[in-house]
Design a protein around this motif. Structure first.
Motif, PDB file in Angstrom:
ATOM      1  N   UNK A 183     -42.203  89.439  11.866  1.00 22.34           N
ATOM      2  CA  UNK A 183     -43.189  89.273  10.809  1.00 22.34           C
ATOM      3  C   UNK A 183     -43.558  90.596  10.140  1.00 22.34           C
ATOM      4  N   UNK A 184     -43.765  91.642  10.927  1.00 26.04           N
ATOM      5  CA  UNK A 184     -44.138  92.943  10.371  1.00 26.04           C
ATOM      6  C   UNK A 184     -43.046  93.491   9.447  1.00 26.04           C
ATOM      7  N   UNK A 185     -41.793  93.365   9.872  1.00 24.13           N
ATOM      8  CA  UNK A 185     -40.661  93.813   9.058  1.00 24.13           C
ATOM      9  C   UNK A 185     -40.645  93.097   7.719  1.00 24.13           C
ATOM     10  N   UNK A 186     -40.762  91.752   7.744  1.00 21.41           N
ATOM     11  CA  UNK A 186     -40.680  90.970   6.518  1.00 21.41           C
ATOM     12  C   UNK A 186     -41.846  91.242   5.577  1.00 21.41           C
ATOM     13  N   UNK A 187     -43.034  91.366   6.130  1.00 22.61           N
ATOM     14  CA  UNK A 187     -44.190  91.648   5.269  1.00 22.61           C
ATOM     15  C   UNK A 187     -44.018  92.978   4.543  1.00 22.61           C
ATOM     16  N   UNK A 188     -43.533  93.982   5.258  1.00 23.00           N
ATOM     17  CA  UNK A 188     -43.291  95.298   4.659  1.00 23.00           C
ATOM     18  C   UNK A 188     -42.209  95.195   3.580  1.00 23.00           C
ATOM     19  N   UNK A 189     -41.132  94.488   3.893  1.00 25.82           N
ATOM     20  CA  UNK A 189     -40.018  94.322   2.949  1.00 25.82           C
ATOM     21  C   UNK A 189     -40.475  93.605   1.680  1.00 25.82           C
ATOM     22  N   UNK A 190     -41.200  92.515   1.831  1.00 21.76           N
ATOM     23  CA  UNK A 190     -41.652  91.744   0.677  1.00 21.76           C
ATOM     24  C   UNK A 190     -42.642  92.539  -0.178  1.00 21.76           C
ATOM     25  N   UNK A 191     -43.528  93.261   0.484  1.00 18.26           N
ATOM     26  CA  UNK A 191     -44.501  94.077  -0.248  1.00 18.26           C
ATOM     27  C   UNK A 191     -43.779  95.144  -1.078  1.00 18.26           C
ATOM     28  N   UNK A 192     -42.756  95.759  -0.504  1.00 16.88           N
ATOM     29  CA  UNK A 192     -41.978  96.776  -1.218  1.00 16.88           C
ATOM     30  C   UNK A 192     -41.225  96.153  -2.395  1.00 16.88           C
ATOM     31  N   UNK A 193     -40.677  94.957  -2.204  1.00 21.58           N
ATOM     32  CA  UNK A 193     -39.963  94.273  -3.288  1.00 21.58           C
ATOM     33  C   UNK A 193     -40.887  94.002  -4.467  1.00 21.58           C
ATOM     34  N   UNK A 194     -42.063  93.473  -4.188  1.00 18.72           N
ATOM     35  CA  UNK A 194     -43.020  93.142  -5.248  1.00 18.72           C
ATOM     36  C   UNK A 194     -43.482  94.409  -5.965  1.00 18.72           C
ATOM     37  N   UNK A 195     -43.748  95.461  -5.217  1.00 16.45           N
ATOM     38  CA  UNK A 195     -44.180  96.729  -5.826  1.00 16.45           C
ATOM     39  C   UNK A 195     -43.071  97.307  -6.712  1.00 16.45           C
ATOM     40  N   UNK A 196     -41.835  97.245  -6.234  1.00 11.75           N
ATOM     41  CA  UNK A 196     -40.701  97.746  -7.010  1.00 11.75           C
ATOM     42  C   UNK A 196     -40.526  96.937  -8.296  1.00 11.75           C
ATOM     43  N   UNK A 197     -40.637  95.623  -8.196  1.00 13.14           N
ATOM     44  CA  UNK A 197     -40.515  94.760  -9.386  1.00 13.14           C
ATOM     45  C   UNK A 197     -41.563  95.132 -10.427  1.00 13.14           C
ATOM     46  N   UNK A 198     -42.793  95.303  -9.991  1.00 12.59           N
ATOM     47  CA  UNK A 198     -43.882  95.648 -10.916  1.00 12.59           C
ATOM     48  C   UNK A 198     -43.644  97.007 -11.565  1.00 12.59           C
ATOM     49  N   UNK A 199     -43.204  97.969 -10.775  1.00 13.54           N
ATOM     50  CA  UNK A 199     -42.926  99.314 -11.296  1.00 13.54           C
ATOM     51  C   UNK A 199     -41.816  99.271 -12.352  1.00 13.54           C
TER      52      UNK A 199
END
Length: 141
Positions: A83-99
């Motif tokens: 769970x910790x791995x996926x939450x970190x991965x998804x958060x990074x994906x969303x931040x990258x998309x927004x950037x």
């Protein structure tokens, strides 16, 4: 608990494509049918948009709901393990998309995002492309 053993899960995840996915191909076919011409995966633009309509100043991303976290979508589930791995991965994906979207907009591009779950309705895709590109509502055959 994962239903697949680690080796089979790894094989499945390795097969996930970044380019030329089924949803992306669907948007491309509709755009082409409308007479729109586009470039693919332009590396000189932030995020390498899936389709770029240079004439119209539009960059299109076709996002998978799972990987890009489509809000309130049933396909945006979270795996039960690591769970910790996926939450970190998804958060990074969303931040990258927004950037990337912000950078494109700051450069004068209009950004369209098509979500995987929305692509069943071809008329909706067609209408969004027509509206964004200001092409006539007369169907091009």
């Amino acid at each position: 608990m994962d239903k697949l053993d680690p080796e089979r899960r790894s094989r499945n995840m390795a097969r996930v494509q970044a380019k030329n996915t089924g949803p992306e191909m669907r948007v491309r076919r509709i755009a082409h049918r409308l007479g729109l011409r586009f470039r693919l995966h332009r590396a000189d633009l932030p995020g390498k948009p899936d389709l770029v309509f240079p004439r119209h100043g539009i960059a299109v991303f076709v996002h998978g709901c799972f990987w890009h976290r489509h809000v309130d979508c049933k396909r945006a589930s979270i795996p039960a393990t690591r769970l910790e791995f996926w939450e970190k991965k998804f958060k990074a994906n969303v931040a990258r998309d927004l950037k990337q979207q912000t950078a494109l907009e700051a450069s004068g591009w209009t950004v369209l995002v098509f979500w995987e779950c929305e692509l069943k309705d071809e008329s909706s895709i067609e209408e969004r492309l027509r509206s964004a590109t200001n092409i006539s509502l007369q169907f091009k055959s």
